[in-house]
Structures are given as structure tokens and as C-alpha cells.
Scaffold this motif. Structure first.
Motif, PDB file in Angstrom:
ATOM      1  N   ILE A 208       0.840  -1.201   0.000  1.00 18.52           N
ATOM      2  CA  ILE A 208       0.000   0.000   0.000  1.00 18.52           C
ATOM      3  C   ILE A 208       0.875   1.252   0.000  1.00 18.52           C
ATOM      4  N   VAL A 209       1.913   1.248   0.850  1.00 15.45           N
ATOM      5  CA  VAL A 209       2.824   2.396   0.899  1.00 15.45           C
ATOM      6  C   VAL A 209       3.557   2.545  -0.431  1.00 15.45           C
ATOM      7  N   GLY A 210       3.974   1.424  -1.019  1.00 19.25           N
ATOM      8  CA  GLY A 210       4.651   1.487  -2.312  1.00 19.25           C
ATOM      9  C   GLY A 210       3.770   2.056  -3.403  1.00 19.25           C
ATOM     10  N   VAL A 211       2.511   1.614  -3.445  1.00 21.80           N
ATOM     11  CA  VAL A 211       1.580   2.157  -4.441  1.00 21.80           C
ATOM     12  C   VAL A 211       1.339   3.639  -4.189  1.00 21.80           C
ATOM     13  N   THR A 212       1.234   4.029  -2.901  1.00 16.17           N
ATOM     14  CA  THR A 212       1.020   5.437  -2.568  1.00 16.17           C
ATOM     15  C   THR A 212       2.177   6.298  -3.068  1.00 16.17           C
ATOM     16  N   LEU A 213       3.397   5.847  -2.827  1.00 19.14           N
ATOM     17  CA  LEU A 213       4.561   6.594  -3.309  1.00 19.14           C
ATOM     18  C   LEU A 213       4.599   6.632  -4.834  1.00 19.14           C
ATOM     19  N   PHE A 214       4.254   5.516  -5.447  1.00 19.55           N
ATOM     20  CA  PHE A 214       4.246   5.460  -6.913  1.00 19.55           C
ATOM     21  C   PHE A 214       3.249   6.465  -7.481  1.00 19.55           C
ATOM     22  N   VAL A 215       2.034   6.466  -6.930  1.00 12.89           N
ATOM     23  CA  VAL A 215       1.004   7.391  -7.411  1.00 12.89           C
ATOM     24  C   VAL A 215       1.442   8.841  -7.201  1.00 12.89           C
ATOM     25  N   ALA A 216       2.015   9.120  -6.029  1.00 12.48           N
ATOM     26  CA  ALA A 216       2.461  10.481  -5.741  1.00 12.48           C
ATOM     27  C   ALA A 216       3.552  10.927  -6.715  1.00 12.48           C
ATOM     28  N   LEU A 217       4.500  10.045  -6.982  1.00  9.45           N
ATOM     29  CA  LEU A 217       5.586  10.395  -7.904  1.00  9.45           C
ATOM     30  C   LEU A 217       5.072  10.577  -9.324  1.00  9.45           C
ATOM     31  N   VAL A 218       4.072   9.793  -9.695  1.00 13.37           N
ATOM     32  CA  VAL A 218       3.473   9.955 -11.026  1.00 13.37           C
ATOM     33  C   VAL A 218       2.862  11.347 -11.157  1.00 13.37           C
ATOM     34  N   PHE A 219       2.101  11.769 -10.147  1.00 14.87           N
ATOM     35  CA  PHE A 219       1.482  13.086 -10.201  1.00 14.87           C
ATOM     36  C   PHE A 219       2.541  14.196 -10.200  1.00 14.87           C
ATOM     37  N   ILE A 220       3.603  14.022  -9.412  1.00 18.06           N
ATOM     38  CA  ILE A 220       4.667  15.033  -9.393  1.00 18.06           C
ATOM     39  C   ILE A 220       5.333  15.124 -10.764  1.00 18.06           C
ATOM     40  N   ALA A 221       5.649  13.973 -11.357  1.00 15.83           N
ATOM     41  CA  ALA A 221       6.316  13.964 -12.657  1.00 15.83           C
ATOM     42  C   ALA A 221       5.430  14.577 -13.741  1.00 15.83           C
ATOM     43  N   VAL A 222       4.147  14.227 -13.733  1.00 15.57           N
ATOM     44  CA  VAL A 222       3.238  14.760 -14.754  1.00 15.57           C
ATOM     45  C   VAL A 222       3.060  16.270 -14.582  1.00 15.57           C
ATOM     46  N   ASN A 223       2.903  16.716 -13.340  1.00 15.15           N
ATOM     47  CA  ASN A 223       2.762  18.158 -13.110  1.00 15.15           C
ATOM     48  C   ASN A 223       4.024  18.914 -13.507  1.00 15.15           C
ATOM     49  N   PHE A 224       5.189  18.300 -13.279  1.00 15.96           N
ATOM     50  CA  PHE A 224       6.441  18.922 -13.705  1.00 15.96           C
ATOM     51  C   PHE A 224       6.483  19.057 -15.227  1.00 15.96           C
ATOM     52  N   LEU A 225       6.090  17.993 -15.937  1.00 13.54           N
ATOM     53  CA  LEU A 225       6.066  18.062 -17.399  1.00 13.54           C
ATOM     54  C   LEU A 225       5.057  19.092 -17.896  1.00 13.54           C
ATOM     55  N   VAL A 226       3.926  19.195 -17.209  1.00 10.15           N
ATOM     56  CA  VAL A 226       2.929  20.201 -17.583  1.00 10.15           C
ATOM     57  C   VAL A 226       3.496  21.605 -17.407  1.00 10.15           C
ATOM     58  N   ASP A 227       4.201  21.848 -16.302  1.00 12.12           N
ATOM     59  CA  ASP A 227       4.818  23.160 -16.089  1.00 12.12           C
ATOM     60  C   ASP A 227       5.827  23.492 -17.181  1.00 12.12           C
ATOM     61  N   VAL A 228       6.625  22.478 -17.567  1.00  9.56           N
ATOM     62  CA  VAL A 228       7.613  22.699 -18.630  1.00  9.56           C
ATOM     63  C   VAL A 228       6.913  23.031 -19.945  1.00  9.56           C
ATOM     64  N   LEU A 229       5.830  22.307 -20.232  1.00  8.21           N
ATOM     65  CA  LEU A 229       5.082  22.591 -21.458  1.00  8.21           C
ATOM     66  C   LEU A 229       4.481  23.994 -21.419  1.00  8.21           C
ATOM     67  N   TYR A 230       4.010  24.401 -20.231  1.00  9.51           N
ATOM     68  CA  TYR A 230       3.521  25.776 -20.087  1.00  9.51           C
ATOM     69  C   TYR A 230       4.581  26.771 -20.539  1.00  9.51           C
ATOM     70  N   GLY A 231       5.806  26.568 -20.014  1.00  6.06           N
ATOM     71  CA  GLY A 231       6.883  27.495 -20.338  1.00  6.06           C
ATOM     72  C   GLY A 231       7.243  27.502 -21.805  1.00  6.06           C
ATOM     73  N   LEU A 232       7.127  26.328 -22.457  1.00  2.36           N
ATOM     74  CA  LEU A 232       7.441  26.266 -23.878  1.00  2.36           C
ATOM     75  C   LEU A 232       6.346  26.901 -24.732  1.00  2.36           C
ATOM     76  N   ILE A 233       5.092  26.722 -24.319  1.00  2.00           N
ATOM     77  CA  ILE A 233       3.969  27.252 -25.114  1.00  2.00           C
ATOM     78  C   ILE A 233       3.793  28.742 -24.899  1.00  2.00           C
ATOM     79  N   ASP A 234       3.869  29.177 -23.636  1.00  2.00           N
ATOM     80  CA  ASP A 234       3.596  30.589 -23.296  1.00  2.00           C
ATOM     81  C   ASP A 234       4.818  31.184 -22.615  1.00  2.00           C
ATOM     82  N   PRO A 235       5.629  31.971 -23.302  1.00  5.24           N
ATOM     83  CA  PRO A 235       6.838  32.557 -22.687  1.00  5.24           C
ATOM     84  C   PRO A 235       6.546  33.435 -21.485  1.00  5.24           C
ATOM     85  N   ARG A 236       5.336  33.972 -21.365  1.00  3.77           N
ATOM     86  CA  ARG A 236       5.001  34.841 -20.237  1.00  3.77           C
ATOM     87  C   ARG A 236       5.041  34.071 -18.926  1.00  3.77           C
TER      88      ARG A 236
END
Length: 338
Positions: free
Chosen positions: A306-334
Motif C-alpha cells: 500500500i505504501v509502495g503504491v502510494t509513493l508510486f502514485v504520488a511520484l506519477v502526479f509530481i512527474a506529470v505536473n512537472f512536465l505540464v509546467d515545462v510545457l507551459y513554459g514552452l507554449i507561453d513565454p510569459r
């Protein structure tokens, strides 16, 4: 400028990951129960010498802060503990079930992007017309229909009645999985030129992917439509139209690019949720993914899993949100200068 923006996002992601590790450790330490009994069994746990040896070997006889650093050291080495139900390392189990969820999530996301964003653009270019009203009703239905009900109806119609798609599993009974390269049956069968297995894997993948894509299609359609309508009224879009540029070029280079930021937000969150595992869909379709593994772990009170799945899910959300932020910066320079 973009390098500084990237460093800030990496630092925020690392701090967030550390905070999640602290929270999971604290919850594990505060939960009732005896870890020695859970790992050793009741008979072995009745022997004080065996219990003392186990506690010493795992650092459980140390102060709580020392236990945390031991726990952190194990995480750095990729040691998430041993599952009580499978007796395998939790990381091994995640590596076994993760590719199935990833394959399903990517397929559902591709379907949702193609259908949802495409229909959203069509609706935005014809606002308040019969087609627009119809698509809005369709999007509302896709978001509102319970996913377990849609799964059961899909199995009943397309598997039981029409017999178009298989109802469960990743391959037909008796078929041998392709050689393990990535863990994705469709990709591995392509890489090994195993066309029969590829056809079977695609056939089993389509129906659950369509079911998972249905709510995403509704969300992407609504967000794409509303975001496109906001951007269409901007001065730079009107200027592009006034210059006589082809309508398709205006939509691709000006309107759609300006409308992508909120769409990417929804897409990133939806993909992370799918990759983390949709328990009901995986259970109904007998899909051996993270959702099924999490369900069995919770049913058997398998705390390390359960703890392993929890960490996995949390890391997935962190990684995806990080990629979304990077895409934001690439799409909108502001965004990267703010």
C-alpha cells in the motif's frame, strides 16, 4: 531565463517528493499493528528472540528519527519493502503491473486527445449551432456517466452480445506473452515481429481504453471549446484573420496554441489518474495493472505494498505536473518570466 524556470520547477518537485516521503513514513509509524507479526507470522512473532532479531535487523529498535533515515536510505536504493501477499519486493511488483497500466493509460489518452480536442475545436468554430449543442450534450454525458456502469455496459454489448472485443485480460487464454522488452505487449510484439500476439493485444486493449477515454473526451471537449472561444476574441487572432491568412493556419498557429494551457492542465491530471490505476475498470476487465494490485493490497492489508503504491502514485502526479509546467513554459513565454 528558461533554465532558471526549469531549476525552480525541479526544486519544487524535489521538495514535494520529500514531503510525501515524510508523510508516508509518519502514517506508517502511526498506524496500529505489529510489523514483526505481519512479516514473520504469528508463530514466529511469539518467539521473543526472533522478534528482537527482526527489530534489530530492520532498525525498528531505534528512535523514530533514526528509523526515518534508515527508511530514506532504503528508498534511495529502490527498496520499498517486501509485499506480504506476493513475498516479492514491492518495486518488483510495481515493475510487473506498471507497464499494463501505462499501456492502457497512454492508449486512452491518445484516443481522448484526438477525439476530445478535435470535437472541441469543431464546437468552438461553430458556436451556438445545432452541432455545438449536440457536442456539449455528448461531453456532459461522457463526464456524468459512472465509469463502472459504462464498463459493464461495454462488456455486455461489445463482448457478450456482439462478440467484437474480448472481455478480460491482456491476451487470449493460452497465448504466450511476447518477450519482455518494455512490458507493453503491443510494443514488445511489434519489436519482435509477433503479429498474432500484436493483434490479440490490440483487441484486448481497445475496449477498456475506450471506456477510460470517455470521461476524458468529455472534459477535453468542454475545456477546448471554452478556451478556444476565449482566444478567438483576442486582437491577434482578429488581426490574423484580417490579413487574409488561411482559416486553418489561424486555428493551428494562433487560436489553438493560445488555448492549449488549460487543456494541458486537464490532460496532465487525467493522464496521471489513469496511470496511477483505475481500480474499477481494471477489476471489471481483469486488467493486471496498478489498480488491481492496489485493490488486492488493500483487501489483504498489505502495508508495504500500500505504501509502495502510494509513493508510486504520488511520484506519477509530481512527474506529470512537472512536465505540464515545462510545457507551459514552452507554449507561453510569459509563464516562465513570471
Amino acid at each position: 531565463m528558461f533554465g532558471r524556470f526549469l531549476l525552480k520547477r525541479i526544486g519544487a518537485a524535489v521538495l514535494l517528493a520529500f514531503g510525501i516521503v515524510v508523510v508516508t513514513f509518519a502514517l506508517t509509524a502511526l498506524l496500529p499493528g505489529d510489523p514483526a507479526t505481519a512479516q514473520l507470522g504469528e508463530r514466529a512473532a511469539a518467539d521473543p528472540e526472533i522478534v528482537a532479531a527482526y527489530m534489530k535487523a530492520n532498525g525498528l529498535d531505534q528512535p523514530l528519527y533514526t528509523q526515518f533515515f534508515i527508511y530514506l536510505g532504503h528508498l534511495v536504493q529502490g527498496d520499498l519493502g517486501t509485499s506480504l501477499q506476493s513475498r516479492n519486493p514491492v518495486l518488483t511488483d510495481l515493475g510487473q503491473f506498471g507497464p499494463a497500466s501505462f499501456e492502457l493509460a497512454v492508449t486512452a489518452t491518445v484516443i481522448a486527445v484526438i477525439v476530445g480536442v478535435g470535437l472541441g475545436i469543431v464546437a468552438a468554430l461553430r458556436p451556438d449551432r445545432p452541432l455545438d449543442h449536440t457536442l456539449r450534450v455528448v461531453s456532459l454525458g461522457g463526464v456524468s456517466i459512472p465509469i463502472f456502469w459504462l464498463s459493464l455496459i461495454a462488456v455486455f454489448i461489445f463482448s457478450t452480445q456482439l462478440r467484437i472485443f474480448p472481455s478480460s485480460g491482456r491476451l487470449n487464454p493460452g497465448e504466450t506473452p511476447p518477450p519482455h522488452i518494455t512490458g507493453l505487449y503491443t510494443l514488445d510484439s511489434l519489436l519482435t515481429a509477433n503479429w498474432a500476439t500484436f493483434g490479440s493485444a490490440v483487441g484486448h486493449l481497445i475496449l477498456p481504453a475506450l471506456v477510460l477515454a470517455a470521461p476524458m473526451v468529455g472534459l477535453l471537449l468542454r475545456f477546448t471549446r471554452s478556451s478556444m472561444l476565449e482566444v478567438i476574441g483576442n486582437d491577434y487572432v482578429r488581426s490574423a484573420n484580417a490579413k487574409g491568412l488561411p482559416p486553418g493556419l489561424v486555428v493551428r498557429r494562433h487560436t489553438l496554441r493560445g488555448a492549449l494551457v488549460p487543456v494541458i492542465t486537464v490532460l496532465g491530471s487525467a493522464f496521471a489518474s489513469l496511470l496511477a490505476g483505475t481500480v474499477l475498470v481494471e477489476q471489471i476487465f481483469a486488467w493486471p495493472g496498478i489498480g488491481s494490485y492496489a485493490y488486492r493490497s488493500a483487501s489483504n492489508l498489505d502495508l508495504p505494498a500500500i505504501v509502495g503504491v502510494t509513493l508510486f502514485v504520488a511520484l506519477v502526479f509530481i512527474a506529470v505536473n512537472f512536465l505540464v509546467d515545462v510545457l507551459y513554459g514552452l507554449i507561453d513565454p510569459r509563464i516562465r518570466t513570471s
